[in-house]
Scaffold this motif. Structure first.
Motif, PDB file in Angstrom:
ATOM      1  N   GLN A  29     -26.400  30.423 -86.310  1.00  0.00           N
ATOM      2  CA  GLN A  29     -26.220  31.874 -86.329  1.00  0.00           C
ATOM      3  C   GLN A  29     -27.285  32.551 -87.195  1.00  0.00           C
ATOM      4  O   GLN A  29     -27.685  32.030 -88.249  1.00  0.00           O
ATOM      5  N   HIS A  30     -27.756  33.696 -86.720  1.00  0.00           N
ATOM      6  CA  HIS A  30     -28.704  34.517 -87.491  1.00  0.00           C
ATOM      7  C   HIS A  30     -28.252  35.974 -87.491  1.00  0.00           C
ATOM      8  O   HIS A  30     -28.982  36.873 -87.039  1.00  0.00           O
ATOM      9  N   GLY A  31     -27.029  36.180 -88.003  1.00  0.00           N
ATOM     10  CA  GLY A  31     -26.500  37.539 -88.077  1.00  0.00           C
ATOM     11  C   GLY A  31     -26.149  38.071 -86.698  1.00  0.00           C
ATOM     12  O   GLY A  31     -26.189  37.353 -85.695  1.00  0.00           O
ATOM     13  N   THR A  38     -33.519  31.302 -83.513  1.00  0.00           N
ATOM     14  CA  THR A  38     -34.545  31.953 -84.340  1.00  0.00           C
ATOM     15  C   THR A  38     -35.419  30.951 -85.102  1.00  0.00           C
ATOM     16  O   THR A  38     -36.651  31.006 -85.024  1.00  0.00           O
ATOM     17  N   ASP A  39     -34.805  30.031 -85.848  1.00  0.00           N
ATOM     18  CA  ASP A  39     -35.619  29.119 -86.673  1.00  0.00           C
ATOM     19  C   ASP A  39     -36.545  28.269 -85.812  1.00  0.00           C
ATOM     20  O   ASP A  39     -37.706  28.020 -86.179  1.00  0.00           O
ATOM     21  N   SER A  40     -36.040  27.817 -84.670  1.00  0.00           N
ATOM     22  CA  SER A  40     -36.862  26.984 -83.793  1.00  0.00           C
ATOM     23  C   SER A  40     -38.009  27.795 -83.189  1.00  0.00           C
ATOM     24  O   SER A  40     -39.137  27.298 -83.056  1.00  0.00           O
ATOM     25  N   GLY A 162     -34.918  35.091 -96.902  1.00  0.00           N
ATOM     26  CA  GLY A 162     -33.464  35.189 -96.858  1.00  0.00           C
ATOM     27  C   GLY A 162     -32.964  34.524 -95.596  1.00  0.00           C
ATOM     28  O   GLY A 162     -33.389  33.421 -95.258  1.00  0.00           O
ATOM     29  N   HIS A 163     -32.076  35.215 -94.888  1.00  0.00           N
ATOM     30  CA  HIS A 163     -31.566  34.662 -93.630  1.00  0.00           C
ATOM     31  C   HIS A 163     -31.359  35.823 -92.662  1.00  0.00           C
ATOM     32  O   HIS A 163     -30.620  36.759 -92.977  1.00  0.00           O
ATOM     33  N   ALA A 164     -32.033  35.730 -91.508  1.00  0.00           N
ATOM     34  CA  ALA A 164     -32.004  36.854 -90.552  1.00  0.00           C
ATOM     35  C   ALA A 164     -32.371  38.157 -91.272  1.00  0.00           C
ATOM     36  O   ALA A 164     -31.813  39.216 -91.014  1.00  0.00           O
ATOM     37  N   TRP A 167     -37.919  39.315 -93.368  1.00  0.00           N
ATOM     38  CA  TRP A 167     -38.993  38.410 -92.942  1.00  0.00           C
ATOM     39  C   TRP A 167     -38.718  37.824 -91.558  1.00  0.00           C
ATOM     40  O   TRP A 167     -39.566  37.896 -90.675  1.00  0.00           O
ATOM     41  N   GLU A 168     -37.546  37.219 -91.386  1.00  0.00           N
ATOM     42  CA  GLU A 168     -37.270  36.571 -90.090  1.00  0.00           C
ATOM     43  C   GLU A 168     -37.164  37.601 -88.965  1.00  0.00           C
ATOM     44  O   GLU A 168     -37.621  37.362 -87.844  1.00  0.00           O
ATOM     45  N   THR A 169     -36.539  38.744 -89.244  1.00  0.00           N
ATOM     46  CA  THR A 169     -36.412  39.767 -88.203  1.00  0.00           C
ATOM     47  C   THR A 169     -37.791  40.300 -87.816  1.00  0.00           C
ATOM     48  O   THR A 169     -38.078  40.530 -86.638  1.00  0.00           O
TER      49      THR A 169
HETATM   50 ZN   LIG Z   1     -33.629  31.248 -90.140  1.00  0.00          ZN
END
Ligand SMILES: [Zn+2]
Length: 251
Positions: A29-31, A38-40, A162-164, A167-169
Motif C-alpha cells: 500500500q502507498h496511501g 510504486t516501489d517497484s 517518507g512513504h507515499a 518524494w515518492e508522489t
Molecule cells: Zn515506497
C-alpha cells in the motif's frame, strides 16, 4: 547487460569481477493516492536510467518485486514474503551468483522494509564464506547514498524519504501521472518519532491512518525529475566504485 537477455555461454564468458546488481523492491500500500506497485516502478526507473551508463561493465538481474512488507498488511492488496523466507531467499540468490563464480554482488534496494533483511543477508553470507578474501557484498538503498535532492531543488520540503510522500508522489507524477490519485487534497502526516534515535517496532497503522507518511500534497513532476536524477547519479557512482575496486582491500 541484462541477465535476462544473455545465454549461459555468454554468462560463462564474463569476467568474474563483473559486478552483479540484484534490485529488490515491493508491492504494498502507498496511501490512498498511489498504486501498490510504486516501489517497484520507481526502482525500475532508476535502474533503467543507470543501466546504459554502466554498459557492459555491470550485470543487472531483473527486480524482485515481492519484498518484506508485513508492516503494511493491514491495508488491502499488500503482498509480503514471510520475513524469514525473504531473508533465506536473498541469501539463496547470493549463493546462486557465488556458485556461478561472481564475487561482487550488490542489492540495490527500493523499499525501506527490505533494509534490515537485506543487511542481515549480506552479513550472514559473508560469515558463511568467511575464509574468502575476494568478496564484495553490498546493500544500497537508493535514497540513502548521500544525495541531497533538496539542495538541488530548494522547493523540495522533505529532508528524508517518507512513504507515499512528497518524494515518492513526485517521482510517480514524473513517470506514471495517470496512476496518481488526488494527492493535492491529502493531509500531511509528520515524519516524527518520539523515541528516535532508538529503533522502535511498529506497524504502519501506529503511524498513519491513511497509509502515507510525509507531505504528498507538495509533489510535482518537476520535483520528481530532480529526485530521479539525484538518485540515479548516486547509484551509478556507487556502481562505478564497485567496478573500480581492486578486488582485495577494504578501502
Ligand atoms: Zn515506497
Amino acid at each position: 547487460m541484462k541477465l535476462t537477455d544473455l545465454s549461459w555461454p555468454q554468462i560463462k564468458e564474463l569476467s568474474r569481477d563483473t559486478p552483479v546488481v540484484f534490485p529488490i523492491a515491493a508491492l504494498e500500500q502507498h496511501g490512498r493516492h498511489l498504486p501498490l506497485f510504486t516501489d517497484s516502478m520507481l526502482l525500475g526507473e532508476i535502474i533503467n536510467r543507470v543501466m546504459p551508463r554502466l554498459e557492459s561493465r555491470v550485470l543487472f538481474a531483473p527486480s524482485l518485486w515481492l519484498g518484506n512488507s508485513d508492516h503494511h498488511l493491514d491495508f488491502p492488496g499488500t503482498l509480503s514474503f514471510p520475513p524469514r523466507a525473504y531473508l533465506d531467499t536473498l541469501c539463496g540468490v547470493m549463493d546462486n551468483f557465488l556458485h556461478h563464480g561472481f564475487r561482487r554482488l550488490v542489492f540495490v534496494n527500493g523499499h525501506g522494509g527490505n533494509d534490515v533483511p537485506a543487511r542481515q543477508a549480506i552479513f550472514e553470507t559473508r560469515q558463511k564464506h568467511r575464509s574468502r578474501d575476494d568478496l564484495l557484498l553490498l546493500l544500497a538503498t537508493y535514497w540513502s547514498l548521500g544525495g541531497r535532492p533538496y539542495e538541488v531543488d530548494s522547493s523540495l520540503v522533505q529532508r528524508q524519504m517518507g512513504h507515499a510522500c512528497e518524494w515518492e508522489t513526485s517521482m510517480m507524477l514524473r513517470i506514471a501521472p495517470k496512476l496518481v490519485g488526488n494527492y493535492t487534497a491529502v493531509e500531511p502526516v509528520a515524519q516524527t518519532d518520539a523515541f528516535a534515535p532508538a529503533g522502535r517496532g511498529w506497524v504502519t497503522g501506529d503511524r498513519t491512518r491513511e497509509g502515507h507518511i510525509g507531505s504528498p500534497h507538495l509533489a510535482s513532476a518537476e520535483k520528481g525529475e530532480v529526485l530521479f536524477r539525484v538518485f540515479a547519479d548516486d547509484v551509478a557512482a556507487l556502481l562505478e566504485r564497485v567496478v573500480a575496486w581492486d578486488g582485495k582491500s577494504w578501502a
